[in-house]
Every structure is written in structure tokens, then in C-alpha cells.
Enzyme design. Structure first.
Site, short mmCIF file in Angstrom:
data_model
loop_
_atom_site.label_atom_id
_atom_site.label_comp_id
_atom_site.label_asym_id
_atom_site.label_seq_id
_atom_site.Cartn_x
_atom_site.Cartn_y
_atom_site.Cartn_z
CB SER A 205 8.27 -3.35 -9.99
OG SER A 205 9.26 -4.33 -9.81
N PRO A 211 -1.87 0.57 -4.40
CG PRO A 211 -2.48 2.16 -2.81
CD PRO A 211 -2.49 1.90 -4.29
CE LYS A 238 10.61 -4.18 -6.31
NZ LYS A 238 12.08 -4.16 -6.44
#
Length: 257
Positions: A205, A211, A238
Site C-alpha cells: 500500500s 505516520p 507494511k
């Protein structure tokens, strides 16, 4: 729109329009998995698709099953998932192409030992990782949001605050991002090493360096003191898995649909 982007990305992988090599540069190749065009070889290329029962995995497995140049295997978490893809008229996946193992299990590699020769995993040439933690809306938080809607209307505030919705992760107790999107992907990369697979592809993704991306808040709760608890940061986990792959020495492709 998101599905169209994913299909385009997968098309690039299958037909070699664009490959991200292990040197992190963009290169054009005859084929995304290897430098050898599968059309020039009589033997079908053997590919393992993990997370094959999920939305992305089902799409990838279906495309490979329909292409005679490939002989795919689908890795799923449970027998129920295996039955769902074998019975699917869209995928047309035979039972012998399905392997069952839980990527979050500490014994993942050992659990697959009996399948290595029986399912032909020792002859695989590529792996496509499609696993991901899956969020579900908390029914309690959704009902609370609806109850507040009339009050917000009276106060001339937005009727609903979607950020107040809380999420839970599917497949407890190990279905959260750290277990699935990081530790689970490391397990799969280590499996690729063990099997001598040449090329690893991760369908990941965008937003792994952000963040404050909203998706990182999914699965978290904020208490009265503003302290965040729970299992979130899906994009950050991820990204950590991507970096593990980059440093692994594989030829690799990372897709950000």
C-alpha cells in the site's frame, strides 16, 4: 477506481512492463518474474500466491489460473478459505493447487513441511504476497455514531463523525497488522528463501512513510488522556516488511496500488 489501479499494477507484473529490481531502480524486462519470457518455454511457470482467499489474492490467482503460461498454487489460512476458492466459478482453482497454512503461526515453516513435496512447493519460481490484515467496523462505535447524529444536527454540527468509528481486526487473536503485515510477511519471505524461489512480489500500500495517515489509526483507541492504545499502524508495518524484502537479496517487485 482502486480496483482498476490494482488490475493495472498486476498487469504490469504479469507482462513485464515495469519491474522494481533488487537494486531499487526501475527496469524493463521481458518478464516480471525472471529474464526469461514464459512464452519461449514449454513448461508453465510455477507461482505461489499467498492470501489467495482475500480480494486481491483471489484476483491474482484467478488471472494466473486462466493463463496457460503459469501453474499457480494458492496459500490460504483455513480449510474454509480453501473450500471457498475451490468452489468459486470465477477462479476455477483445482484442489491440488491449494495449500493451507497460517502465516502468523510461529510454526509456519514447520507446518508447511509436509506440503513441500506433496504440493510441489519445492519447484516454485516466484511468490506473490497478497496477505493483509483486514479491519471490520466495531458495531458498538457505529451505533454510537448514529445515536449522536440527531444531537449533532440540533447543534448544527456535521451529522456523523467518521473518525469516531472504531475498528477491530478480522481473524483474532493474531489478525492485526504487526502479526500479519510484518511478522507474517517475514515468514513468507523466509519460506521463499527456504524453497529457493527466485522472485518475490509484494502487493502492498502507499503511505508507508506517513505516520499520520488515517489508515494507521485503524485499530487504535484514544483514551480520555489522549493516549493511543490497540493494534494499528498498518501502513508502517507494511513498510517495514517491504524493507525486509529489499534487504533480503531477492529479485523483488513492490506494488503500491
Amino acid at each position: 477506481m482502486q480496483n482498476h489501479g490494482l488490475i493495472f499494477s498486476l498487469t504490469m507484473v504479469f507482462f513485464g512492463i515495469l519491474t522494481i529490481s533488487s537494486s531499487t531502480t526501475l527496469t524493463t524486462t521481458a518478464h516480471a518474474f525472471t529474464s526469461k519470457d514464459p512464452q519461449s518455454s514449454k513448461a508453465a511457470m510455477r507461482v505461489l500466491v499467498t492470501g489467495a482467499a482475500g480480494k486481491t489474492g483471489r484476483l491474482v490467482l484467478s488471472k494466473l489460473e486462466q493463463d496457460p503460461r503459469y501453474e499457480p498454487k494458492g496459500l490460504v489460512r483455513s480449510e474454509a478459505s480453501a473450500r471457498s476458492i475451490v468452489k468459486s466459478k470465477e477462479i476455477k482453482c483445482p484442489l491440488e493447487h491449494v495449500v493451507i497454512a497460517d502465516i502468523t503461526s510461529p510454526n509456519f515453516l514447520q507446518d508447511l513441511e509436509p506440503s513441500v513435496h506433496y504440493h510441489g512447493l519445492d519447484k516454485l519460481e516466484a511468490m506473490i504476497i497478497c496477505t493483509s490484515a483486514v479491519p471490520r467496523i466495531s458495531k458498538r462505535s457505529f451505533v454510537a455514531m448514529l445515536i449522536k447524529a440527531p444531537i449533532n444536527w440540533i447543534r448544527r454540527k456535521p451529522l456523523v463523525d467518521f473518525r469516531s468509528i472504531q475498528f477491530k481486526w478480522k481473524h483474532p487473536p493474531n489478525g492485526y497488522p504487526e502479526k500479519v503485515d510484518y511478522e507474517g510477511q517475514i515468514n513468507q519471505i523466509e519460506l521463499a528463501k527456504k524453497l529457493g524461489i527466485q522472485h518475490v512480489i509484494i502487493v502492498s500500500s502507499m503511505g508507508g512513510t506517513e505516520p499520520n495517515n488515517f489508515l494507521n489509526s485503524v485499530g487504535k483507541t484514544i483514551d480520555k488522556n489522549g493516549v493511543s492504545t490497540g493494534h494499528g499502524d498498518i501502513l508502517l508495518w507494511k513498510r517495514r516488511a517491504e524493507m525486509y524484502l529489499v534487504e533480503s537479496g531477492f529479485d523483488y517487485t513492490i506494488i503500491h496500488p
